[in-house]
Design an enzyme around this catalytic site. Structure first.
Site, PDB file in Angstrom:
ATOM      1  NE  ARG A 154       5.863  10.121   3.708  1.00  0.00           N
ATOM      2  CZ  ARG A 154       4.576  10.339   3.962  1.00  0.00           C
ATOM      3  NH1 ARG A 154       3.685   9.379   3.739  1.00  0.00           N
ATOM      4  NH2 ARG A 154       4.175  11.488   4.448  1.00  0.00           N
ATOM      5  NE  ARG A 205      -2.182  -0.929   3.844  1.00  0.00           N
ATOM      6  CZ  ARG A 205      -3.067  -0.957   4.833  1.00  0.00           C
ATOM      7  NH1 ARG A 205      -3.125   0.019   5.714  1.00  0.00           N
ATOM      8  NH2 ARG A 205      -3.905  -1.963   4.934  1.00  0.00           N
ATOM      9  CG  ASP A 238       1.368   6.067   3.393  1.00  0.00           C
ATOM     10  OD1 ASP A 238       0.544   5.148   3.580  1.00  0.00           O
ATOM     11  OD2 ASP A 238       2.390   6.223   4.087  1.00  0.00           O
TER      12      ASP A 238
END
Length: 268
Positions: free
Chosen positions: A217, A70, A72
């Site tokens: 991140r 997935r 973001d």
């Protein structure tokens, strides 16, 4: 009894339907700027939702994809795979469906390839490696809006690369993971982590067998702290060994992050 007589027929019919199902992988690329990530969710437009709708219209049957992971909100993908099952359709028609599917997709999402796979193939669990790139630029550039992160500070790239190399020595990356995720382990095997200079900025490449939610991140935010000389290598190692997300740096903006490679043992 009549119902007893019908049982073998029902069983035969069930297996005929089951055997008519065929699994495929679809390879896509997308600009995530307009979407709330990959995974379908209520009250938000996602890549998966639009892909499923386009494929369902084209194949004239409900299609539900399952992605390799997935991404973001705002994250991009140059190489993303999802698997789907289709019933009672000639394989050549499925393999030649790219033009029709692309015509039904918005311009920001492109279907690149459809690949027949065995019926137990799994886009998420069968992936053996994934690679991401994160882009940084140093001067205001309208053509990099939503595609790279503007950093105005001067960064020590050598120190950042020294810290990035340390990632290869660890497996537990709890300190870089979102809290309360549904994973059984926070262990990952990082095989590459390096910064390279490019015109007007930097690109960070990281590859591993798997990634935790928000991991890249969070790593980037901590490495940028190294580059700004806010922390040193000793502190960086202590952050990893603490296994505590609150000790690591802030999560950097999604706009600079791209999923660029997903590998499977049976795909070329």
């Amino acid at each position: 009894m009549l119902t007893d007589a019908l049982c073998p027929l029902a069983v035969k019919l069930y297996f005929c339907i089951a055997l008519s199902k065929k699994r495929y992988f679809i390879q896509i690329a997308y600009d995530g700027s307009l979407y709330h990530g990959w995974q379908t969710q209520p009250n938000a437009i996602t890549v998966q939702e639009l892909l499923d709708k386009a494929m369902s219209v084209f194949f004239r049957q409900p299609i539900e994809t399952l992605g390799c992971g997935r991404t973001d909100t705002g994250v991009h993908a140059k190489d993303f795979y999802a698997h789907f099952d289709i019933e009672g359709m000639d394989e050549n028609k499925v393999l030649n469906a790219l033009g029709g599917i692309n015509a039904l997709l918005p311009y920001q999402i492109a279907a690149k390839r459809i690949i027949p796979v065995h019926n137990e193939a799994h886009a998420r669990f069968d992936a053996t490696a994934r690679a991401y790139k994160y882009y940084i630029h140093f001067e205001k550039d309208p053509f990099k809006l939503n595609r790279s992160w503007l950093v105005k500070d001067k960064l020590d790239i050598e120190a950042m690369n020294s810290a990035a190399a340390l990632l290869l020595n660890y497996t537990d990356f709890s300190c870089f993971s979102k809290s309360h995720t549904q994973t059984f382990t926070n262990n990952c095997k990082v095989t590459q982590a390096v910064f390279e200079q490019q015109e007007g900025g930097l690109v960070f490449t990281i590859q591993a067998d798997r990634f935790l939610r928000n991991m890249v991140r969070a790593i980037m935010g901590t490495l940028v702290s190294i580059g700004k000389k806010e922390i040193d290598l000793t502190a960086f190692k202590a952050i990893i060994e603490s296994k505590n997300r609150s000790n690591a740096g802030q999560s950097v903006p999604a706009c600079g992050l791209y999923l660029v490679k997903v590998e499977y043992p049976y795909l070329r």
